[in-house]
Every structure is written in C-alpha cells, then in structure tokens.
Write a protein that holds these residues in place. Structure first.
Motif, PDB file in Angstrom:
ATOM      1  N   GLU A   1       0.835  -1.200   0.000  1.00 35.78           N
ATOM      2  CA  GLU A   1       0.000   0.000   0.000  1.00 35.78           C
ATOM      3  C   GLU A   1       0.872   1.253   0.000  1.00 35.78           C
ATOM      4  N   ASP A   2       0.273   2.350  -0.395  1.00 32.71           N
ATOM      5  CA  ASP A   2       0.994   3.616  -0.458  1.00 32.71           C
ATOM      6  C   ASP A   2       0.847   4.372   0.861  1.00 32.71           C
ATOM      7  N   ILE A   3       1.950   4.950   1.312  1.00 29.90           N
ATOM      8  CA  ILE A   3       1.941   5.769   2.523  1.00 29.90           C
ATOM      9  C   ILE A   3       2.345   7.177   2.139  1.00 29.90           C
ATOM     10  N   ASN A   4       1.460   8.132   2.407  1.00 27.11           N
ATOM     11  CA  ASN A   4       1.765   9.534   2.146  1.00 27.11           C
ATOM     12  C   ASN A   4       2.493  10.120   3.352  1.00 27.11           C
ATOM     13  N   VAL A   5       3.732  10.536   3.144  1.00 25.76           N
ATOM     14  CA  VAL A   5       4.513  11.128   4.232  1.00 25.76           C
ATOM     15  C   VAL A   5       3.974  12.536   4.502  1.00 25.76           C
ATOM     16  N   LEU A   6       3.489  12.765   5.720  1.00 30.52           N
ATOM     17  CA  LEU A   6       2.830  14.033   6.038  1.00 30.52           C
ATOM     18  C   LEU A   6       3.779  15.103   6.556  1.00 30.52           C
ATOM     19  N   SER A   7       4.903  14.702   7.120  1.00 27.09           N
ATOM     20  CA  SER A   7       5.849  15.671   7.678  1.00 27.09           C
ATOM     21  C   SER A   7       7.263  15.274   7.295  1.00 27.09           C
ATOM     22  N   ASP A   8       8.131  16.256   7.173  1.00 25.35           N
ATOM     23  CA  ASP A   8       9.547  15.946   6.990  1.00 25.35           C
ATOM     24  C   ASP A   8       9.995  15.052   8.143  1.00 25.35           C
ATOM     25  N   THR A   9      10.621  13.937   7.808  1.00 25.82           N
ATOM     26  CA  THR A   9      11.008  12.944   8.813  1.00 25.82           C
ATOM     27  C   THR A   9      12.471  12.592   8.630  1.00 25.82           C
ATOM     28  N   LYS A  10      13.268  12.830   9.647  1.00 25.93           N
ATOM     29  CA  LYS A  10      14.686  12.497   9.562  1.00 25.93           C
ATOM     30  C   LYS A  10      14.884  10.990   9.689  1.00 25.93           C
ATOM     31  N   SER A  11      15.943  10.490   9.073  1.00 22.49           N
ATOM     32  CA  SER A  11      16.270   9.076   9.211  1.00 22.49           C
ATOM     33  C   SER A  11      16.418   8.735  10.687  1.00 22.49           C
ATOM     34  N   LYS A  12      16.059   7.527  11.034  1.00 27.49           N
ATOM     35  CA  LYS A  12      16.079   6.975  12.393  1.00 27.49           C
ATOM     36  C   LYS A  12      14.786   7.258  13.167  1.00 27.49           C
ATOM     37  N   HIS A  13      13.967   8.216  12.693  1.00 23.92           N
ATOM     38  CA  HIS A  13      12.709   8.513  13.375  1.00 23.92           C
ATOM     39  C   HIS A  13      11.599   7.583  12.870  1.00 23.92           C
ATOM     40  N   LYS A  14      10.445   7.638  13.513  1.00 26.34           N
ATOM     41  CA  LYS A  14       9.360   6.700  13.238  1.00 26.34           C
ATOM     42  C   LYS A  14       8.164   7.404  12.625  1.00 26.34           C
ATOM     43  N   ILE A  15       7.488   6.698  11.706  1.00 24.11           N
ATOM     44  CA  ILE A  15       6.248   7.219  11.138  1.00 24.11           C
ATOM     45  C   ILE A  15       5.119   6.227  11.398  1.00 24.11           C
ATOM     46  N   ALA A  16       3.918   6.749  11.502  1.00 28.07           N
ATOM     47  CA  ALA A  16       2.744   5.931  11.791  1.00 28.07           C
ATOM     48  C   ALA A  16       2.323   5.154  10.544  1.00 28.07           C
ATOM     49  N   LEU A  17       2.054   3.866  10.715  1.00 28.48           N
ATOM     50  CA  LEU A  17       1.579   3.027   9.616  1.00 28.48           C
ATOM     51  C   LEU A  17       0.053   2.942   9.595  1.00 28.48           C
ATOM     52  N   GLU A  18      -0.575   3.569  10.571  1.00 27.40           N
ATOM     53  CA  GLU A  18      -2.030   3.612  10.636  1.00 27.40           C
ATOM     54  C   GLU A  18      -2.420   4.873  11.391  1.00 27.40           C
TER      55      GLU A  18
END
Length: 536
Positions: free
Chosen positions: A32-49
């Motif tokens: 599935e496609d995930i739209n990145v909502l905020s600039d995210t630096k490597s090593k940080h976490k993004i929500a999958l839901e």
C-alpha cells in the motif's frame, strides 16, 4: 535500491525511516501507499495507521507508548504526540524454549588469554592500584605519575608537542617525539580513583567493597595494590570479607597499605613503590595461552544510542550473545532502566522462577527509588537519544534489550554480585554508561561490547571496551573511537547473522591481544561506582 522505511516486527504499527523523508513523498510499503505528512529524519518513526488519542503504539512487537492526541497515518512520531507507556508484568506467563544457533565453525576456536589458578581466563594482564576511600586519591595520583613516568614512558601527544613548540618558540615539526616504551612485556599498570568509601551510608561502602573485590577477582587482574586511610567506613576487613565471599580460594597478590599506621606520606609511598614493583615484576612472567571461547565473559552495553541502534548494532550483539551462550560462554545484559517495557519477555526467559521474581523485585525497587527522587524511568532518554529517534523509554528499552539475544536467562544479579553461572546473566545497573560498564567489569566481564549511534568515548581500566557503531557515518566521523560498525545492516548489504560472525572474530582478536581497542589506545580508563544512597 535501499529501502526507505523498515518495520522491525510483523506486529508493529510504526516504521523506522532509513533515510530522510520529505513531506508529500509517497512510499510503497507492504502493498500500500503511505503519504509522508511531515519531513522525517532518518532513524525517526512514522505511523503506519491512524492513531486515536490513547491508542497503543507497538514497536519491536511490544508496547512502547500511547498516542497523545490523534496521529495521522504517515505522520512522524514525536515527544509531543507520543507519551511513554509499557505493559504491566505479573510474573512468568508462558513456558520458554530456545533453539541454539549452530556453532560448529566456532567449537574448536580459541583465544590467547591469561589463565588464572581459579580457572578464569583474562583478556588482559593488569596490576591495579586503587583506594578504599577518596582520601587516598591524591596518593594514587602520585603513584600513577611515578609508575607511568618510569614504567610506561608514553610518547607525548600531539597537543603536548604543540605546547612544547609554543613554549620554545619552535616549529611543531622541529620538535621530535620520543617513542613510547614499556619496561614490561606482559603486564599493564592501571590506577583507579573514586569519591566513595566514607561519608555516605554504610550500605554504599559495603557495595563499593563488593565492586572493588570484583575488580580484584576479575581474570584480567594479576594483582592489586590497595590504599587505606584507616578511619573510613570501608574498613580493610570489610574489603577482605567481600573478596573472600566472591572467591574464598583467591590466590592473587593483594598488597594493602594503611596510611595512619605508616607514618609520613613519603615513608608510605616508598614502601608501596618497593613492594609493588617486586610484585609487578613477578606478574610480568604470566604469558598468554590458548583458551576455549567458553572462557569469554562479555558485557553488553549501549550508550549514545540512536534510532538505528535497535535494528543494527544491538541485534548484532544479541546474535553474538547467542553464539557465546551456545559455546558455553557468558553474556551479561545490564542497564535495568533500559529494560522497561520488555520485562515480560525476560521473566519468561528466566530458567528459574526465583530469578524472574528477583528481576522484577530489583526493577520495582529501582523504579521506586527514581520516583521518590522526583523522576521516573520515562525520563531516561537523553536529549541525544530523542534527537535521533528514541522518544520514549519503552522504545529505547525495546531496542536496547536486543543486545541480550534470545537465549534463556540463567541468573539475575544485583549490582556488585559476581558471575557464577555461564549463559546469559541480567545485572542490575543504572543506564549511565560508565556506572553500568564499571558494574559489568566488577561482576566478571573480561570484554565489554558497547554499541553507540552518536559516539561515546568510554573505556575501562582493566577490560577492553569494544565500540560498535549502529551506522557507517559515525564510524567515518569518529574513527578514533569506533572499533566495529554495523551500517551494512541498515543498507541491506549484510544480515545480522553475518555481522555477528564478523564481530565474534573481532572479539577473539581483541581478547588475544592482537588488536587493541580504541579506548585502550586513547588510554580511556573510566571508573564510576553506582552510589545508591545519600550522604550523611
């Protein structure tokens, strides 16, 4: 093509950014496609839901926090939208079984170590000077200056040469550096100072006695010179009793000098130099001989952790730990505040139920003492940890616990207790790098593996500290500190298993004296006992 995000455990509902992500970027992940909502630096976490307020956030397969408000799918997790949370533990909940890794290629391997009469084997051969009380620190420093000047004859550093050239108004290149020499071939002379031994509660002096006795009993130590004032809380008899409790049959030279019984400082120092030199000269006769890998006792430590530590360096240590346990060696996992949130797994892995109960009791007592001091385990992540993606203590702990691999827990030790069983041991220490490393060595570790994502220049006076970086950038930036790097795991070029085999090879070289750790080259000799009480 390198992946942009990774999910550590199949049950996780967050992913780790492997590279910097831009807002508006679309990532294809798990169909599935995930739209990145905020600039995210490597090593940080993004929500999958999408997370509703209070929703459970799962990473490494365990609860690491809850949503502090709504978090949209594809948004970055921060200290503002996530708060620390971990599951409660109620004792052993399931039967544990373990399939050991195949160690056929290692079973006949050896390292070149220093064999002691009690069967332990050292990776170093050190004569150790230390005080029972801080009042003797000055005398220790004086002895250090005397012995290092005459025995070690270290070459000047670049900074000393620069200052010398400035004083003499000469070009730096015109100032010749003398070569380092060492009077002895097989012995190092090291010195410890500390702020304890008196002025605090009696229990702190007793704890310090156990720690110092553990250093003397450590197989890396050939013998010791001990200085006492005479009137302090940590009396000579308390130290001797601690030493006998650890090893009733200890057969190492331990020279003890009490200042208040010896007259002037000059008279005491003269006697110490004369007697210690004779003993050091004798200890220099000990040579390295082959030893099985089962004689390795490896401490597992992390400091200056980043968001990659839990997916590269720490799991590599875990795989090494499993290899050592399968070879009948010993691994020691410490830093109890960084096991918060993974207690249930560790309790279930305890071979004996009493050890599981002891682990929980130590954790609860430790956390209570922190709360009573006006803080909590949730305050454990440092500013550096948070900046590089470790935003809750449970998240940091879940990654830190990976250092312990998957093997059964054979024993649980309180601070100052000495190892008595091979296999994986849990040791109660703080998360503070040096206090924890000091405790690991005092409990018998003859090598310490130290993972870092940010760079930590920690060493130890008697045990090699092997720095393992979680990423290649750090190893390139701080090559004078990092011994081994695991960035290839992040890039997908090597598996954890392959990296662990390479690290075990490197440990054998260090343990055999074929390679010096960067901390030893830098002469980094940190020693900070954990003081649990108050001053009186």
């Amino acid at each position: 093509m390198q992946k942009k995000i990774i999910k550590v455990n199949s049950s996780d509902n967050v992913a780790v950014a492997l590279v910097n992500l831009k807002a508006g970027e679309v990532i294809s992940f798990e169909g599935e496609d995930i739209n990145v909502l905020s600039d995210t630096k490597s090593k940080h976490k993004i929500a999958l839901e999408k997370f509703e307020s209070g929703a459970r956030i799962i990473m490494y397969g365990v609860l690491v926090g809850t949503a502090n408000g709504i978090i949209e799918k594809g948004d970055v997790l921060t200290t503002e939208n996530v708060k620390h949370q971990s599951d409660k533990v109620f004792g052993k909940t399931e039967k544990f079984s373990w399939t050991a890794p195949n160690v056929d290629k290692w079973k006949d391997r050896t390292f070149m170590g220093y064999h002691r009469e009690d069967g332990q084997v050292g990776t170093e051969n050190v004569w150790l000077f230390f005080p029972l009380v801080f009042c003797e620190n000055r005398n220790i420093e004086t002895l250090k200056e005397i012995f290092e000047k005459e025995l070690l004859r270290q070459k000047p550093t670049a900074q000393q040469l620069l200052l010398r050239s400035l004083i003499n108004d000469e070009e730096t290149s015109a100032v010749e550096a003398e070569a380092s020499t060492n009077v002895f071939e097989n012995i190092d002379v090291k010195f410890i100072t500390h702020p304890g031994g008196c002025g605090g509660i009696r229990q702190d002096s007793e704890s310090l006695a156990k720690l110092l006795a553990g250093y003397v009993n450590n197989p890396n130590v050939a013998g010791a010179t001990v200085l006492s004032l005479g009137c302090q809380n940590l009396q000579i008899n308390i130290f001797k009793e601690a030493l006998e409790a650890i090893n009733p049959n200890l057969n190492k030279p331990v020279l003890i000098f009490e200042q208040q019984q010896m007259g002037t400082v000059d008279e005491m120092l003269t006697a110490i130099v004369k007697d210690s030199f004779k003993a050091i000269k004798e200890a220099d006769n000990t040579e390295r001989k082959p030893a099985p890998l089962s004689k390795l006792r490896v401490g597992l430590e992390c400091g200056g952790s980043d968001g990659f530590s839990g997916i590269s360096a720490n799991p590599t240590l875990g795989a090494v730990s499993d290899l050592l346990v399968a070879l009948k060696g010993t691994a020691i996992l410490a830093e109890f505040p960084e096991l918060c949130g993974v207690e249930q797994e560790l309790v279930n892995r305890c071979v004996n139920e009493k050890d599981g109960d002891k682990f929980l009791a130590l954790m609860q007592a430790f956390e209570k003492s922190v709360i009573d001091a006006g803080s909590g385990f949730d305050m454990n992540p440092s500013p550096g940890n948070i900046k590089d993606g470790l935003i809750t203590d449970a998240m940091k702990s879940a990654g830190a616990a990976k250092k312990g691999g998957t093997s059964p827990v054979e024993s649980v030790l309180d601070y100052g207790e000495y190892i008595s069983k091979a296999g994986l041991n849990l040791l109660c220490t703080p998360g503070n790098d040096v206090e924890s490393t000091t405790g690991l060595v005092g409990s018998g570790a003859n090598v310490v593996l130290f993972t870092t994502g940010l760079g930590t220049p920690t060493g130890n006076p008697i045990a090699p500290i092997i720095k393992v970086s979680s990423n290649t950038e750090l190893a390139l930036k701080m090559p004078d500190i990092i011994d081994f790097e695991t960035g290839a795991v992040i890039r997908g070029e090597k598996t954890i298993e392959k990296m662990a085999e390479e690290l075990l090879d490197f440990i054998i070289e260090i343990a055999s004296g074929n390679i010096q750790s960067k901390a030893k080259i830098l002469n980094q000799n940190d020693f900070i006992p954990w003081r649990r009480g108050v001053s009186l």
